[in-house]
Design a protein around this motif. Structure first.
Motif, PDB file in Angstrom:
ATOM      1  N   GLY A  19      -5.497   5.837  -0.344  1.00  0.00           N
ATOM      2  CA  GLY A  19      -5.339   4.417  -0.040  1.00  0.00           C
ATOM      3  C   GLY A  19      -4.138   4.093   0.806  1.00  0.00           C
ATOM      4  N   ALA A  20      -3.657   5.059   1.571  1.00  0.00           N
ATOM      5  CA  ALA A  20      -2.424   4.849   2.320  1.00  0.00           C
ATOM      6  C   ALA A  20      -2.660   3.970   3.538  1.00  0.00           C
ATOM      7  N   LYS A  21      -1.642   3.182   3.865  1.00  0.00           N
ATOM      8  CA  LYS A  21      -1.658   2.394   5.097  1.00  0.00           C
ATOM      9  C   LYS A  21      -0.303   2.535   5.754  1.00  0.00           C
ATOM     10  N   LYS A  22      -0.326   2.540   7.052  1.00  0.00           N
ATOM     11  CA  LYS A  22       0.946   2.641   7.774  1.00  0.00           C
ATOM     12  C   LYS A  22       1.723   1.339   7.602  1.00  0.00           C
ATOM     13  N   HIS A  50       0.851  -1.190   0.000  1.00  0.00           N
ATOM     14  CA  HIS A  50       0.000   0.000   0.000  1.00  0.00           C
ATOM     15  C   HIS A  50       0.883   1.235   0.000  1.00  0.00           C
ATOM     16  N   PRO A  51       0.399   2.308  -0.612  1.00  0.00           N
ATOM     17  CA  PRO A  51       1.187   3.543  -0.543  1.00  0.00           C
ATOM     18  C   PRO A  51       1.284   4.027   0.897  1.00  0.00           C
ATOM     19  N   THR A  52       2.345   4.755   1.189  1.00  0.00           N
ATOM     20  CA  THR A  52       2.545   5.215   2.557  1.00  0.00           C
ATOM     21  C   THR A  52       1.827   6.529   2.822  1.00  0.00           C
ATOM     22  N   ASP A  53       1.334   7.149   1.781  1.00  0.00           N
ATOM     23  CA  ASP A  53       0.735   8.471   1.952  1.00  0.00           C
ATOM     24  C   ASP A  53      -0.324   8.647   0.870  1.00  0.00           C
ATOM     25  N   GLY A  54      -1.186   9.607   1.074  1.00  0.00           N
ATOM     26  CA  GLY A  54      -2.176   9.937   0.054  1.00  0.00           C
ATOM     27  C   GLY A  54      -3.292   8.920  -0.017  1.00  0.00           C
TER      28      GLY A  54
END
Lengths: 393, 519
Positions: free
Chosen positions: A126-129, A120-124
């Protein structure tokens, strides 16, 4: 084309009205089938990528285990052990799958670095930690966030000296709390790592550091001849071809020497290039000596110039001579980079830089000081100020 | 067809499963493993059948693969996918798969749309390395063997020494996973016209492979543009930086280069990206090629990377109206220039009647390479000036085809000046160029799906100019397939990568968002 009975195709989404004409139903059915195909093709593509990645992950994992089972072996050789995981079997140097990798394997390992992939992207959007305890493959999913690029990077806000006025800065986007706040660009240390600013690059000709946004303009004046001297060069050419000379100008000779002589520099970029190559070549031992000689000539030049002003005949002669001599200089500049000496005997040939130095320092200064003066002066000429705002990388 | 290939041996060839590779399972699933491990005969027939199915799907009219026979012997032709049995020559619909399976105990089927294998016991699509290899080869080169037929592909021919895994692992370093070639290039002051061309070169798989495999080496030319390109490719594909790239060396090489034809291009002003493309192509040709000046209009071709990548050949056929004598003239081209002026005027009428004034790329190509035009020429047969019909077609397609749309016109009237044509031109993500080739014009190629696939290009990048004719900004897009944003935009130039030859194009990653272009 034979059709199954029914009002729609395989997808069952585009349905014809019940009382529709046969052609109407057929059209709906065809459209519905095409929709099904589109979804089918897309699904197969995603499925292929995902399942192959998971199958490869299962293989990588079991191979790793096999390697660990016999330590000290060279990585090229396939260890002769039998290992079995939930997803795959390692036997005789071959990996075979066990079950459907989509069910047995939950994560995806990068086939190159064998580290888990961040899914998952880290930001923006659909972000997930990400799990901080895991070292992920360095290729991350792209970030989709307004004002940021796919790596989550953004720009130093345009501030004074970067082409924006103060009042422009105040117009901030209130909807985007993450937009860079003016003032954060103070120095590289204060900035978060994802905020970029324009770097500097080295000009291949003069080896000076130029802010990248000014690079083209700098090269224009450094390599080409489109700097501010270009118009002067043009003016010079015109005045020369008309038979006139600079001495016809209203400006007194003294002040003319204060500013660079029009033309001489830009009219022969080649010559200048040659000189600058010289300057750049630090191993040249003859350089400082030449500088001194050059300074010696300053007084002489002045005298000649004044004398040339006396009669009209002489002046005309002088200007035509000038043309010839400049050409000669050009030739020499092209062929040799070291021999600059003949230029100094030329009453009007010297480049503007030299002229300037002569005026500024009529006495003989040490060569080091001379160099400095030259550099500073060139700074002023080709670039405006603003190097201050050039931020460090 | 090719004489180089050894004659097929009389004894039946034994097919082999793709050998085990590190990081990859040997088979697609357990059930395929069983199938392949039964005996050599089963393996042979399985692979032979899969090849035959691939040929049916890709080389023949879709009518064949889309027609299935149901269990009760009813023939059905459908638009939706059918399933071709791997173990017998029957084609079934999705609903009949299980019935066929229980009846004949055949468990593997090939999907007619994607040629993927379906395993009934897994109840899932299965991607077997052996079959996937065959599928990609068929899709990419139309043959199952590794030998290349075309002469122009010499450059990409496998080298037995340099392509061996041992040689590669010894002499290369693995680039970091972070480097994927997606970076912006800083605008160095009105240089966006250069940046867009550089970006499209960077994402060109042929050029990328050339530069990353040390294609340009041992060069000692000062300020060599090809060396600068080499550096840039290294920086894009091997360095972890994600910030913008500073194309300082390219820029200085550009300033130092003394090409008479492009003298006007070297300024600090805004310029035409297409001209820069031509400049860069010529410059790189000179640095990498046979050193001969490329003469436009001649049939000159060389083995340099630029010619191998971008150059094709056009044939102009002139038919005399008097004596019907035909003269052919062949010239090489770097890109196809499509004028929009005439078409927009024609469409202008329709526009008034309502509907948006849009056109498609194919319409523009039709205008230029399908339609005949009349001209006067000096006929050798009649030895006098005669009316003639002229027709231009593409004799040889390049590996990467670039198309430029001429979006300017000279407005007649009091102020005669150039104006930009803003008519949107729609372009497809895949373009079949067969109708515009000499072969496609003359021969009967309607049902030659193999040829059509060879002439099909995938969209690689688009360069768009936004703004007025004398000022504005260039934007470039690369393989922006997921987002529809590049579609229907006024493309100033479209560049396509031909699918043929380079498998890299086939499984290249589709990128949703392109890195900010820093302009």
């Amino acid at each position: 084309m034979s059709l199954e009975t029914g009002d729609t195709g395989k997808a069952g989404i585009i349905v014809a009205p019940e009382d529709g004409a046969p052609m109407n139903k057929l059209a709906h059915s065809v459209l519905d089938d095409i929709l099904y195909d589109l979804v089918h093709d897309l699904l197969i593509k995603v499925h292929r990528d995902e399942k192959s990645a998971r199958a490869n992950t299962a293989a990588i994992k079991v191979e790793k285990l096999a390697l660990n089972a016999i330590d000290g072996s060279t990585p090229d050789q396939r260890p002769d052990v039998e290992i079995e995981t939930d997803a795959a079997i390692y036997k005789d140097g071959k990996v075979t799958l066990k079950g459907n990798p989509l069910k047995t394997t939950k994560e995806i390992l990068c086939p190159r670095c064998n580290l888990p992939k961040l899914l998952h992207p880290t930001d923006g959007k659909g972000a997930k930690k990400p799990d901080l305890g895991v070292i992920y493959c360095k290729r991350h999913p792209y970030i989709e966030k307004p004002g940021y690029d796919i790596y989550g990077q953004t720009w130093v806000a345009p501030g004074p000296g970067r082409g924006k006025k103060k009042k422009d800065m105040e117009k901030k986007d209130p909807n985007d709390p993450n937009s860079p706040v003016p003032g954060t660009e103070g120095s590289a240390k204060d900035r978060p790592p994802n905020v970029l600013s324009f770097p500097s690059a080295t000009c291949s000709k003069c080896k000076r550091c130029i802010l990248v946004t000014r690079l083209n303009n700098h090269m224009g004046s450094c390599i080409g001849n489109s700097g501010r001297n270009a118009s002067r060069a043009a003016a010079q050419k015109i005045s020369n071809s008309n038979g006139g000379s600079q001495n016809n100008d209203n400006t007194p000779p003294g002040s003319q020497k204060g500013t660079p002589l029009p033309g001489s520099r830009a009219a022969s970029p080649k010559k200048r290039d040659a000189e600058e190559d010289d300057d750049a070549d630090e191993s040249d031992p003859s350089k400082p000596k030449k500088k001194i000689k050059l300074a010696n000539n300053a007084l002489k030049n002045k005298v000649v110039l004044k004398a040339a002003n006396t009669t009209k005949k002489e002046k005309a002669k002088g200007s035509s001579m000038l043309n010839v001599e400049q050409k000669v200089d050009d030739e020499e500049g092209k062929n040799s980079t070291v021999q600059v000496a003949p230029k100094k005997s030329n009453p009007k040939g010297p480049s503007p830089t030299k002229n300037k130095i002569k005026v500024a320092k009529p006495s003989q200064p040490p060569p080091a000081g001379k160099n400095k003066a030259k550099v500073r002066e060139r700074d002023l000429e080709s670039e405006s100020s603003g190097t201050l705002s050039s931020p460090p990388r | 067809m090719s004489s180089a290939r050894p004659a097929t041996p009389a004894s039946p060839k034994n097919y082999k499963v793709k050998p085990a590779q590190q990081g990859q399972p040997m088979y697609g699933c357990e059930h395929l493993q069983k199938l392949f491990n039964q005996d050599q005969a089963t393996t042979n027939t399985s692979i032979q059948h899969y090849k035959a199915i691939l040929r049916t799907i890709y080389d023949q009219t879709p009518l064949i693969s889309q027609t299935a026979k149901t269990v009760d012997n009813q023939v059905v032709t459908t638009l939706t996918p059918t399933y071709l049995c791997l173990q017998c020559p029957s084609t079934v619909t999705e609903d009949d798969r299980i019935k066929h399976g229980t009846k004949k105990s055949h468990r593997f089927y090939v999907d007619s749309r994607s040629a993927s294998l379906y395993c009934q016991m897994c109840d899932d699509m299965v991607y077997d390395p052996t079959f996937e290899d065959l599928r990609l080869k068929k899709l990419g080169t139309s043959t199952f063997s590794n030998t290349r037929k075309r002469k122009q592909d010499e450059l990409f021919a496998p080298d037995p020494v340099k392509d061996s895994p041992a040689y590669i692992s010894q002499n290369t370093t693995t680039a970091t996973c972070k480097a994927n070639g997606l970076r912006g290039i800083y605008n160095a002051g009105a240089t966006c016209y250069q940046n867009v061309v550089l970006q499209s070169f960077l994402h060109n798989p042929i050029l990328r492979n050339y530069y990353l495999s040390d294609g340009h080496s041992n060069c000692d030319t000062p300020h060599c543009l090809s060396c600068a390109m080499d550096d840039m490719f290294q920086d894009f594909y091997a360095v972890e930086n994600t910030n913008g790239y500073t194309a300082a060396n390219i820029l200085s090489g550009f300033w130092i280069s003394e090409r008479k034809a492009f003298e006007n291009l070297v300024t600090t002003k805004e310029q035409d990206a297409h001209e820069f493309f031509q400049f860069l192509a010529e410059e790189l040709h000179e640095r990498n090629g046979d050193g001969k000046k490329p003469e436009s209009g001649s049939e000159h071709s060389c083995n340099c990377i630029i010619h191998q990548t971008f150059y094709g050949k056009l044939q102009t056929q002139t038919t005399c109206q008097n004596c019907s004598g035909v003269t052919n003239q062949v010239q090489s081209f770097l890109d196809l220039s499509l004028p929009l002026e005439n078409l927009t005027q024609k469409k202008g009428g329709k526009k008034l009647l309502g509907g948006k004034g849009t056109m498609t790329l194919q319409e523009c190509l039709d205008e230029e390479y399908v339609k005949l035009d009349k001209c006067e020429y000096r006929c050798n047969g009649c030895s006098s000036m005669q009316q003639a019909r002229r027709q231009t077609s593409i004799k040889r397609l390049p590996n990467v085809l670039s198309i430029q749309l001429k979006r300017f016109e000279y407005k007649q009237g009091r102020h005669e000046r150039a104006a930009k044509i803003d008519t949107p031109v729609q372009f497809p993500l895949q373009l079949n160029m067969l109708p515009y080739t000499t072969v496609g014009r003359t021969g009967d190629t309607k049902d030659n799906y193999e040829l059509a696939r060879q002439c099909t290009y995938d969209l690689l990048s688009v360069v768009v100019h936004v703004g007025e004719i004398d000022t504005g900004h260039y934007v470039s897009y690369y393989q922006v397939v997921r987002l529809q944003r590049s579609q229907g935009r006024s493309g100033a130039k479209v560049r396509r990568a031909k699918r043929k030859g380079v498998p890299a194009v086939l499984h290249c990653q589709v990128v949703g968002v392109v890195s900010q272009d820093c302009c």
